[in-house]
Design a protein around this motif. Structure first.
Motif, PDB file in Angstrom:
ATOM      1  N   GLU A   1      -6.917  -0.018 -11.117  1.00  0.00           N
ATOM      2  CA  GLU A   1      -6.456  -0.660  -9.888  1.00  0.00           C
ATOM      3  C   GLU A   1      -5.630  -1.901 -10.201  1.00  0.00           C
ATOM      4  O   GLU A   1      -4.579  -2.125  -9.606  1.00  0.00           O
ATOM      5  CB  GLU A   1      -7.649  -1.026  -9.003  1.00  0.00           C
ATOM      6  CG  GLU A   1      -8.244   0.153  -8.252  1.00  0.00           C
ATOM      7  CD  GLU A   1      -7.367   0.615  -7.081  1.00  0.00           C
ATOM      8  OE1 GLU A   1      -6.983  -0.226  -6.249  1.00  0.00           O
ATOM      9  OE2 GLU A   1      -7.039   1.814  -7.030  1.00  0.00           O
ATOM     10  N   ALA A   2      -6.136  -2.694 -11.146  1.00  0.00           N
ATOM     11  CA  ALA A   2      -5.425  -3.925 -11.497  1.00  0.00           C
ATOM     12  C   ALA A   2      -4.045  -3.590 -12.064  1.00  0.00           C
ATOM     13  O   ALA A   2      -3.045  -4.223 -11.722  1.00  0.00           O
ATOM     14  CB  ALA A   2      -6.241  -4.727 -12.505  1.00  0.00           C
TER      15      ALA A   2
ATOM     16  N   GLU B   1       0.828  -1.209   0.000  1.00  0.00           N
ATOM     17  CA  GLU B   1       0.000   0.000   0.000  1.00  0.00           C
ATOM     18  C   GLU B   1       0.862   1.257   0.000  1.00  0.00           C
ATOM     19  O   GLU B   1       0.498   2.272  -0.593  1.00  0.00           O
ATOM     20  CB  GLU B   1      -0.949  -0.006   1.202  1.00  0.00           C
ATOM     21  CG  GLU B   1      -2.124  -0.953   1.005  1.00  0.00           C
ATOM     22  CD  GLU B   1      -3.001  -1.086   2.222  1.00  0.00           C
ATOM     23  OE1 GLU B   1      -4.216  -1.194   2.061  1.00  0.00           O
ATOM     24  OE2 GLU B   1      -2.478  -1.079   3.354  1.00  0.00           O
TER      25      GLU B   1
ATOM     26  N   HIS C   1     -11.382   8.330 -10.285  1.00  0.00           N
ATOM     27  CA  HIS C   1     -12.040   9.274  -9.395  1.00  0.00           C
ATOM     28  C   HIS C   1     -12.671   8.532  -8.240  1.00  0.00           C
ATOM     29  O   HIS C   1     -12.916   7.341  -8.321  1.00  0.00           O
ATOM     30  CB  HIS C   1     -13.109  10.046 -10.153  1.00  0.00           C
ATOM     31  CG  HIS C   1     -12.531  11.099 -11.034  1.00  0.00           C
ATOM     32  ND1 HIS C   1     -11.890  12.198 -10.537  1.00  0.00           N
ATOM     33  CD2 HIS C   1     -12.468  11.198 -12.373  1.00  0.00           C
ATOM     34  CE1 HIS C   1     -11.467  12.946 -11.543  1.00  0.00           C
ATOM     35  NE2 HIS C   1     -11.800  12.358 -12.672  1.00  0.00           N
ATOM     36  N   TRP C   2     -12.976   9.265  -7.201  1.00  0.00           N
ATOM     37  CA  TRP C   2     -13.528   8.577  -6.036  1.00  0.00           C
ATOM     38  C   TRP C   2     -14.902   7.999  -6.344  1.00  0.00           C
ATOM     39  O   TRP C   2     -15.256   6.932  -5.867  1.00  0.00           O
ATOM     40  CB  TRP C   2     -13.559   9.498  -4.817  1.00  0.00           C
ATOM     41  CG  TRP C   2     -14.456  10.682  -4.927  1.00  0.00           C
ATOM     42  CD1 TRP C   2     -14.156  11.898  -5.437  1.00  0.00           C
ATOM     43  CD2 TRP C   2     -15.817  10.758  -4.513  1.00  0.00           C
ATOM     44  NE1 TRP C   2     -15.221  12.725  -5.380  1.00  0.00           N
ATOM     45  CE2 TRP C   2     -16.259  12.065  -4.816  1.00  0.00           C
ATOM     46  CE3 TRP C   2     -16.707   9.864  -3.911  1.00  0.00           C
ATOM     47  CZ2 TRP C   2     -17.547  12.491  -4.539  1.00  0.00           C
ATOM     48  CZ3 TRP C   2     -17.994  10.292  -3.635  1.00  0.00           C
ATOM     49  CH2 TRP C   2     -18.406  11.591  -3.946  1.00  0.00           C
TER      50      TRP C   2
ATOM     51  N   LEU D   1       1.570   1.746  -3.487  1.00  0.00           N
ATOM     52  CA  LEU D   1       0.382   2.222  -4.208  1.00  0.00           C
ATOM     53  C   LEU D   1       0.150   3.714  -3.948  1.00  0.00           C
ATOM     54  O   LEU D   1      -0.290   4.443  -4.835  1.00  0.00           O
ATOM     55  CB  LEU D   1      -0.843   1.408  -3.795  1.00  0.00           C
ATOM     56  CG  LEU D   1      -0.896  -0.002  -4.393  1.00  0.00           C
ATOM     57  CD1 LEU D   1      -1.970  -0.828  -3.719  1.00  0.00           C
ATOM     58  CD2 LEU D   1      -1.130   0.052  -5.886  1.00  0.00           C
ATOM     59  N   VAL D   2       0.441   4.160  -2.726  1.00  0.00           N
ATOM     60  CA  VAL D   2       0.328   5.595  -2.461  1.00  0.00           C
ATOM     61  C   VAL D   2       1.334   6.342  -3.342  1.00  0.00           C
ATOM     62  O   VAL D   2       1.037   7.396  -3.901  1.00  0.00           O
ATOM     63  CB  VAL D   2       0.584   5.919  -0.974  1.00  0.00           C
ATOM     64  CG1 VAL D   2       0.635   7.423  -0.760  1.00  0.00           C
ATOM     65  CG2 VAL D   2      -0.489   5.318  -0.105  1.00  0.00           C
ATOM     66  N   GLY D   3       2.524   5.756  -3.496  1.00  0.00           N
ATOM     67  CA  GLY D   3       3.516   6.374  -4.366  1.00  0.00           C
ATOM     68  C   GLY D   3       3.021   6.510  -5.797  1.00  0.00           C
ATOM     69  O   GLY D   3       3.402   7.434  -6.509  1.00  0.00           O
TER      70      GLY D   3
ATOM     71  N   VAL E   1      -2.320   6.733 -11.011  1.00  0.00           N
ATOM     72  CA  VAL E   1      -3.553   5.946 -11.025  1.00  0.00           C
ATOM     73  C   VAL E   1      -4.656   6.924 -11.370  1.00  0.00           C
ATOM     74  O   VAL E   1      -4.894   7.889 -10.642  1.00  0.00           O
ATOM     75  CB  VAL E   1      -3.832   5.301  -9.649  1.00  0.00           C
ATOM     76  CG1 VAL E   1      -5.123   4.503  -9.701  1.00  0.00           C
ATOM     77  CG2 VAL E   1      -2.681   4.426  -9.241  1.00  0.00           C
TER      78      VAL E   1
ATOM     79  N   THR F   1       6.546   7.017  -8.002  1.00  0.00           N
ATOM     80  CA  THR F   1       6.034   8.256  -8.593  1.00  0.00           C
ATOM     81  C   THR F   1       6.610   8.474  -9.989  1.00  0.00           C
ATOM     82  O   THR F   1       6.314   9.482 -10.617  1.00  0.00           O
ATOM     83  CB  THR F   1       6.384   9.484  -7.733  1.00  0.00           C
ATOM     84  OG1 THR F   1       7.798   9.649  -7.742  1.00  0.00           O
ATOM     85  CG2 THR F   1       5.924   9.318  -6.300  1.00  0.00           C
TER      86      THR F   1
ATOM     87  N   HIS G   1       0.118   7.276  -6.650  1.00  0.00           N
ATOM     88  CA  HIS G   1      -1.056   8.145  -6.642  1.00  0.00           C
ATOM     89  C   HIS G   1      -1.191   8.969  -7.921  1.00  0.00           C
ATOM     90  O   HIS G   1      -2.266   9.072  -8.504  1.00  0.00           O
ATOM     91  CB  HIS G   1      -0.958   9.075  -5.429  1.00  0.00           C
ATOM     92  CG  HIS G   1      -2.184   9.886  -5.191  1.00  0.00           C
ATOM     93  ND1 HIS G   1      -3.273   9.411  -4.514  1.00  0.00           N
ATOM     94  CD2 HIS G   1      -2.510  11.149  -5.563  1.00  0.00           C
ATOM     95  CE1 HIS G   1      -4.203  10.338  -4.460  1.00  0.00           C
ATOM     96  NE2 HIS G   1      -3.768  11.402  -5.093  1.00  0.00           N
ATOM     97  N   LEU G   2      -0.091   9.547  -8.354  1.00  0.00           N
ATOM     98  CA  LEU G   2      -0.139  10.435  -9.518  1.00  0.00           C
ATOM     99  C   LEU G   2      -0.474   9.686 -10.795  1.00  0.00           C
ATOM    100  O   LEU G   2      -0.903  10.284 -11.771  1.00  0.00           O
ATOM    101  CB  LEU G   2       1.218  11.124  -9.685  1.00  0.00           C
ATOM    102  CG  LEU G   2       1.527  12.232  -8.693  1.00  0.00           C
ATOM    103  CD1 LEU G   2       2.993  12.579  -8.759  1.00  0.00           C
ATOM    104  CD2 LEU G   2       0.682  13.448  -9.001  1.00  0.00           C
TER     105      LEU G   2
ATOM    106  N   HIS H   1      -1.781  -2.509  -9.332  1.00  0.00           N
ATOM    107  CA  HIS H   1      -1.335  -3.653  -8.547  1.00  0.00           C
ATOM    108  C   HIS H   1      -0.208  -4.384  -9.239  1.00  0.00           C
ATOM    109  O   HIS H   1       0.783  -4.756  -8.616  1.00  0.00           O
ATOM    110  CB  HIS H   1      -2.497  -4.611  -8.319  1.00  0.00           C
ATOM    111  CG  HIS H   1      -3.193  -4.362  -7.044  1.00  0.00           C
ATOM    112  ND1 HIS H   1      -4.432  -3.786  -6.970  1.00  0.00           N
ATOM    113  CD2 HIS H   1      -2.800  -4.570  -5.774  1.00  0.00           C
ATOM    114  CE1 HIS H   1      -4.774  -3.648  -5.725  1.00  0.00           C
ATOM    115  NE2 HIS H   1      -3.812  -4.117  -4.975  1.00  0.00           N
TER     116      HIS H   1
ATOM    117  N   ARG I   1     -11.560  -0.337 -12.073  1.00  0.00           N
ATOM    118  CA  ARG I   1     -11.042  -1.687 -11.839  1.00  0.00           C
ATOM    119  C   ARG I   1      -9.780  -1.925 -12.656  1.00  0.00           C
ATOM    120  O   ARG I   1      -8.802  -2.474 -12.158  1.00  0.00           O
ATOM    121  CB  ARG I   1     -12.079  -2.727 -12.237  1.00  0.00           C
ATOM    122  CG  ARG I   1     -13.182  -2.909 -11.209  1.00  0.00           C
ATOM    123  CD  ARG I   1     -14.400  -3.490 -11.886  1.00  0.00           C
ATOM    124  NE  ARG I   1     -15.468  -3.670 -10.932  1.00  0.00           N
ATOM    125  CZ  ARG I   1     -15.665  -4.815 -10.283  1.00  0.00           C
ATOM    126  NH1 ARG I   1     -14.873  -5.848 -10.484  1.00  0.00           N
ATOM    127  NH2 ARG I   1     -16.632  -4.919  -9.407  1.00  0.00           N
TER     128      ARG I   1
ATOM    129  N   ALA J   1     -14.543   4.738  -7.912  1.00  0.00           N
ATOM    130  CA  ALA J   1     -14.254   3.683  -6.944  1.00  0.00           C
ATOM    131  C   ALA J   1     -15.531   3.232  -6.235  1.00  0.00           C
ATOM    132  O   ALA J   1     -15.744   2.054  -6.001  1.00  0.00           O
ATOM    133  CB  ALA J   1     -13.237   4.185  -5.923  1.00  0.00           C
TER     134      ALA J   1
END
Lengths: 345, 552, 278
Positions: C128-129, C100, C113-114, C103-105, C110, C171, C107-108, C132, C125, C117
């Motif tokens: 996200e895939a 995780e 929008h919320w 994954l935060v790294g 991915v 990033t 951020h830019l 991952h 999806r 999600a």
């Protein structure tokens, strides 16, 4: 940052506009006499002196622990209750009427001791495990302590408002240049300032006070220099608690009542005063407390009446809270807190 | 010697605890709740529990069995002595002027109905026996001990909640027969208590035998179990009001409302780490918007239907959240908590004031808010509204769950752990924080909106700081950042006190103690949020929360 | 400005109250290089980093990155421009898992929008895939395969260091700032970290600006070295040039240039020994 800056500038503009418009409006309307203004200022100073005393506790604890002791207002309440249980029999037996000095000494001593002891106990039970914990666990625990104290006092002594004894000498008024000055106000201001002066001397001159300042500056360095940090923390709580106890007794004397919830609002406001003065700074807390009291007392008539708000005095607390939020947003380092702010960065 | 000192200190602490419970008025109040009718009440059970617990603690690490027994006995005796002393003092000194709970009824209870002298002796003996029993309990077989505890707990639950349980057993036939065997209309029968004790204890024994032979469940299995238990819980929640009647419906309605708000605050506090104590402000915004838009009284603005007003109320709450969020974006941690608290108080005072009275109705509030209806079917009763709340809470939980595992949710968690680093990795602080404030406010506003229609009127006195504290306490007790924790917390902190209504005034005492205890000993909460294992499940395509690898 | 330089600081100054932590620093980092900043404690090295990433705004001076001025931007915009960093005292998100953190790294990069999600749109999806898959690859690269589901705070020290670098790489930076990546490591771990850093440059084709304390590391792998003392640049050049500079020796050993020759020789041999390991 543009949206945020815009919001901040809007807030600034609104506040300044409100204050200016209100003040001009009030001056033009000329509804209050000089005597009334004097009354507002005097009351502001009186209540401000109490905020200042409570703010001292916040600021000192924050200095050594970096913790907002949210329950500090309730510790003031404990002192008020202790004073009440001493004052009532003294008044009923007539002692307080005849020996005001002795009586007041006993009442204040009871408030100081009980508040100091409870403050130390809360540190021991609730805060000590969090010395090295970051995040908001300590603050939430402080909330818990606040509730626990309030509700304990409610359970022990009931939820009704108890009226504080009012000895006859309390009603004395001085007259000076056409203005009447209630004796209670003078008593409270003078004694509060005297106690604060004593506290200031303790912090500045005694070994323990110096150790306290050292811990505030840099806890780890102080510990390396051989300062017993644990002892300093206990001392800080005791000192702050005693000060709050005195404030509680005075607060009860001023408003003639005690009840379990009485410490909450003044506690929050006093915290605002502490931040306003610059949290961590002892003189700052005194200054901030007085300032907050003044604004709260004069503000409704000065700012709100002028823009045509009915019953402005109801919104007194709104002014106090707004001032507090403004300080938190625009100047979290306060007036005298420059060096603290740098350390937080 | 050391053991003795420790035992005596333990006894002293428990004795002080007992004296506290007595003087605060809790013991006397508990006395009014029978457990086994005519035999044991809750107050006596608590006294016994204190003595037992004192014995257990005093006997811990005391070495050989006889030393443990001695330690337990001593601890119990000391605690009993303290309580006996209290009883004698209450009997001889008129304390009630100061301590309102120090009544003759309390003394009578502490003396088990005897005169002061024999009563004190009885309390001393009782303490000693209890302590000894606790010590014995501490050295018995774990499985046996568990069985005894389970049996006793079952009896206490069956006794304390007898009203509710009896309500749910209002049937003829076999259920009616069981009810009549276990209960009279006033409480548990002794025979019923014995039966429950045996059944619960026996079940515990059997289970502990089986589980010790069992294998450790695999993550998949645990996940399935968890899903099943969640499904069962949901089913119970849905069916409960039908089984238990209107009163339970009202309680559940409140629980649902708090679950809804808890989901919102959980996004802010649990995920994004923004300690918001002004939650009540947005609750009030939602409630008053709904009230003003729908009210049939003269103060109502548009006389909309509930369904038209609700989305507007939510939107205005979001707007309020964002507008407040903007200036406080740079305020962090403790300071944010106090600033938001100030906001909540400001809203309350303004709503109450004469200044806003022409618009908001002042202390008289806004009356005559219609109920929502679907077609011609009106959601009039609390039970019907409960289903509306349940649906809303479900939607809120779904949104929170989806967000938690999204880009935004991860950004929030990063923000919570280290704001500067999150920003340095490209997280837009303004956007993420405003979304947290906005979504939190949306849930609060929705809660307020339902609250308004539930009561049919809104008053300023409903919007106390205590609402914020309730919501905060329930997510902390449940487990910060944990969705099932929100449900559990709401049931424990909102539902239980409603069922034990006479203890209502002690509710916040309990909250205060719960906050301290949780923060000190179990800061992750009763149902901690799970560590998501995503590396192993990433191959399966979608990331889902699965069993915890270790408690957070 | 020269085409080859990726980062350019001009007369960068930062004051705290009355104290100048950084005075008129000119710094030019060539694309593709490993560039080191060395200097005694309190020389202002980390302040340089903070002023580049805009965690601190410079009191005066300019920062140019890929021919665009970046001082005055917010840190997240700097990250978006292509600069990422690690910290001297590791600053992972301790309460979320290793993967995780990665994954935060991302951020830019991915793009969802919320509300996507919440609704579970196919686009979200897919994103996200994809994220991952990329995170897994990165996890493998930083040698943490199989450890991705552990909370960051439960990882070993060396693993935390690598994870922090991995998070910075997530990033997709053009310039990676490493603040003492070998701090607190023994010689063996240090060698591995050095090899790892070189592997990072090769694999990701990026420029690295490095703060270091251990001379061996600096001399062993830097293309260029800048020496700071009291917030000012006192020397710059290749490792070989810098290690002979009297001002550097003085700053490091605290000896006046007029000090006995023996001490100076000692210092030179210290620096030289490090360089010879190259």
């Amino acid at each position: 940052m543009s949206a945020v800056s815009l919001a901040l500038w809007t807030v600034r503009f609104l506040v300044v506009a409100l204050v200016v418009a209100g003040t001009i409006g009030t001056i033009l309307k000329d509804r209050y006499t000089t005597a009334q203004w004097f009354e507002f200022v005097l009351f502001g100073l009186t209540i401000g002196s109490l905020y200042a005393q409570v703010a001292l506790g916040y600021t000192m604890v924050y200095g050594v622990l970096r913790l907002i002791n949210f329950a500090h207002g309730d510790i003031m309440m404990c002192g008020a209750f202790a004073g009440y249980f001493v004052a009532t029999p003294l008044e009923n037996s007539g002692f307080l009427e005849v020996h005001p000095v002795l009586g007041m000494t006993a009442i204040l001593a009871a408030g100081m001791v009980v508040s100091g002891v409870i403050a130390v106990l809360t540190e021991r039970i609730a805060y000590r495990p969090f010395r090295r914990v970051q995040g908001f666990a300590p603050l939430i625990c402080a909330f818990g302590v606040s509730f626990f104290l309030e509700q304990t006092f409610r359970g022990l002594f009931g939820s009704s408002v108890k009226s504080y004894p009012a000895p006859k000498w309390e009603g004395v008024e001085f007259h000076w240049a056409g203005l009447s000055v209630p004796g209670v106000d003078v008593l409270v201001i003078v004694l509060a300032v005297a106690f604060m002066a004593v506290l200031y001397l303790i912090v500045q001159k005694t070994r323990m006070g110096m150790a306290m300042r050292a811990v505030s500056e840099d806890g780890e360095a102080a510990a390396l220099m051989g300062v017993d940090v644990g002892k300093v923390i206990v001392f800080t709580f005791a000192l702050g608690g005693a000060m709050a106890g005195i404030a509680g007794v005075f607060y009860a004397f001023l408003f003639k009542q005690v009840y379990f919830y009485m410490g909450f609002t003044p506690g929050i406001k006093a915290f605002g005063g502490a931040v306003l003065g610059g949290i961590g700074s002892v003189p700052g807390a005194m200054l901030g407390g007085f300032f907050l009291g003044l604004v709260e007392s004069v503000g409704p008539s000065l700012f709100l009446d002028g823009i045509g708000i009915k019953a402005p005095y109801e919104l007194r607390d709104v002014i106090a809270y707004t001032l507090m939020i403004l300080v938190l947003v625009f100047r979290p380092q306060g007036i005298l807190g420059e060096h603290m702010a740098k350390k937080r960065a | 010697m050391k053991t003795l000192t420790k035992a005596a200190t333990t006894g002293l602490l428990f004795g002080v605890g007992g004296v506290y419970l007595a003087l605060v008025g809790l013991l006397e109040m508990m006395q009014a709740r029978p457990i086994v009718f005519g035999a044991v009440n809750l107050g006596q059970a608590v006294l016994a529990l204190l003595a037992l617990a004192c014995g257990v603690v005093a006997a811990r690490d005391a070495g050989p069995a006889f030393a443990r027994a001695g330690a337990g006995l001593l601890g119990g005796l000391v605690a009993g002595a303290l309580m006996a002393l209290l009883q004698v003092i209450v009997a001889t000194v008129p304390l009630q002027g100061m301590f309102i709970a120090a009544s003759p009824a309390l003394r009578n209870m502490l003396a088990f109905g005897f005169a002061p002298g024999p009563g004190a002796l009885a309390m001393l003996l009782g303490g000693g026996i209890g302590g000894l029993a606790g010590a014995v309990l501490a050295v018995t077989l774990p499985s046996l001990r568990r069985a005894i505890v389970a049996g006793a707990a079952a009896v206490v639950i069956a006794g304390v909640f007898q009203e509710l349980i009896q309500l749910m057993m209002q049937y003829e036939g076999i259920i009616g027969w069981i009810r009549d065997f276990v209960y009279t209309w006033q409480g548990l029968r002794p025979q019923g208590a014995v039966a429950i004790f045996v059944i619960a204890g026996g079940t515990s024994l059997v289970l502990s035998h089986r589980s010790s032979a069992d294998h450790v469940p695999s993550p998949d299995e645990r996940r399935r179990r968890r899903f099943i238990s969640a499904g069962v819980a949901l089913l119970v929640l849905v069916l409960m009001p039908l089984l238990a009647g209107a009163y339970i419906g009202e309680v559940l309605m409140l629980v649902g409302l708090y679950i809804l708000m808890g989901m919102g605050l959980n996004l802010e506090v649990g995920l994004a780490g923004l300690l918001d104590l002004g939650f009540v402000a947005f609750f009030a915004v939602g409630a008053y918007t709904t009230a003003l838009l729908t009210s049939g009284s003269s103060i109502g603005l548009l006389h909309l239907s509930y369904w038209e007003a609700m989305p507007i109320a939510v939107l205005i709450s979001i707007l309020g959240g964002v507008l407040f969020g903007l200036p406080v974006l740079g305020v962090r941690g403790d300071y944010l908590a106090v600033a938001t608290l100030g906001l909540g108080e400001i809203v309350r005072i303004v709503v109450l004031s004469d200044f806003a009275a022409p618009l908001l109705g002042g202390p008289q509030g806004v009356l005559d808010i219609p109920k929502p209806s679907i077609g011609s079917f009106e959601l009039g009763s609390p039970v019907k509204l409960f289903y509306l709340t349940l649906v809303c809470a479900g939607v809120a939980a779904f949104i929170a769950w989806r967000l938690e595992n999204s880009r935004l949710g991860r950004a929030w968690e990063a923000l919570r752990d280290d704001e500067d680093v999150a920003q340095a990795l490209g997280v837009n602080l303004i956007r993420s924080k405003l979304l947290a404030y906005g979504l939190g406010a949306a849930f609060a506003g929705l809660g307020g909106s339902i609250f308004a229609t539930m009561l049919g009127s809104v008053y300023p006195s409903s919007f106390q700081l205590l609402i914020s504290i309730n919501v905060l306490a329930l997510i902390i007790v449940g487990g910060m950042g944990s969705l099932p924790g929100v449900v559990l917390g709401a049931i424990a902190l909102i539902g239980l006190p409603e069922l034990l209504r006479e203890f209502g005034e002690y509710r916040y005492l309990f909250y205060g103690a719960a906050l301290i205890v949780m923060m000190r000993w179990k800061p992750e909460g009763l149902w901690p949020s799970e560590v998501r294992s995503r590396e192993l499940h990433a191959a399966a395509g979608e990331a889902e929360p699965v069993a915890a690898m270790e408690p957070g | 400005m020269a085409e080859a330089s990726l980062l350019l600081c001009r007369r960068l100054t930062r004051r705290f109250g009355g104290i100048a932590a950084l005075t008129d620093l000119d710094l030019e980092v060539a694309a593709g290089a490993i560039h080191s900043i060395i200097g005694p404690n309190g020389a202002g090295k980390t302040t340089v980093f903070n002023c580049i990433t805009q965690n601190l705004s410079p009191t005066s001076g300019e920062v140019w990155f890929r021919s665009e001025r970046i001082d005055g931007l917010t840190p997240d915009r700097v990250a978006a421009a292509g600069i990422s960093r690690t910290y001297q005292n590791i600053r992972l998100f301790r309460n979320i898992t290793a993967i995780e953190n990665l994954l935060v790294g991302m951020h830019l990069h991915v793009h969802s929008h919320w509300w996507g999600a919440v609704l579970g749109t196919p686009h979200t999806r897919r994103e996200e895939a994809r994220a991952h898959a990329e995170a897994l690859k990165l996890l493998h690269f930083i040698d943490l395969a199989g450890r991705g589901d552990l909370l960051a705070r439960n990882l070993a020290y060396g693993e935390q260091r690598r994870l922090e670098i991995g998070r910075a790489l997530a990033t997709r930076p053009k310039l990676l700032l490493l603040d003492e990546p070998t701090a607190g490591m023994n010689p063996h771990e240090t060698s591995r970290m050095m090899a790892f850093i070189q592997r990072v440059r090769a694999e990701f084709d990026i420029t690295i600006l490095l703060i270091e304390h251990q001379m061996r590391v600096v001399m062993g792998m830097s293309d260029r070295v800048t020496v700071l003392d009291h917030g000012a640049k006192i020397a710059e050049g290749t490792p070989a040039e810098v290690q002979g500079d009297p001002a550097v020796i003085e700053a490091y050993l605290g000896v006046k240039s007029a000090a006995p020759a023996a001490a100076r020789d000692h210092a030179a041999s210290l620096l030289g020994a490090a360089a010879s390991e190259r």
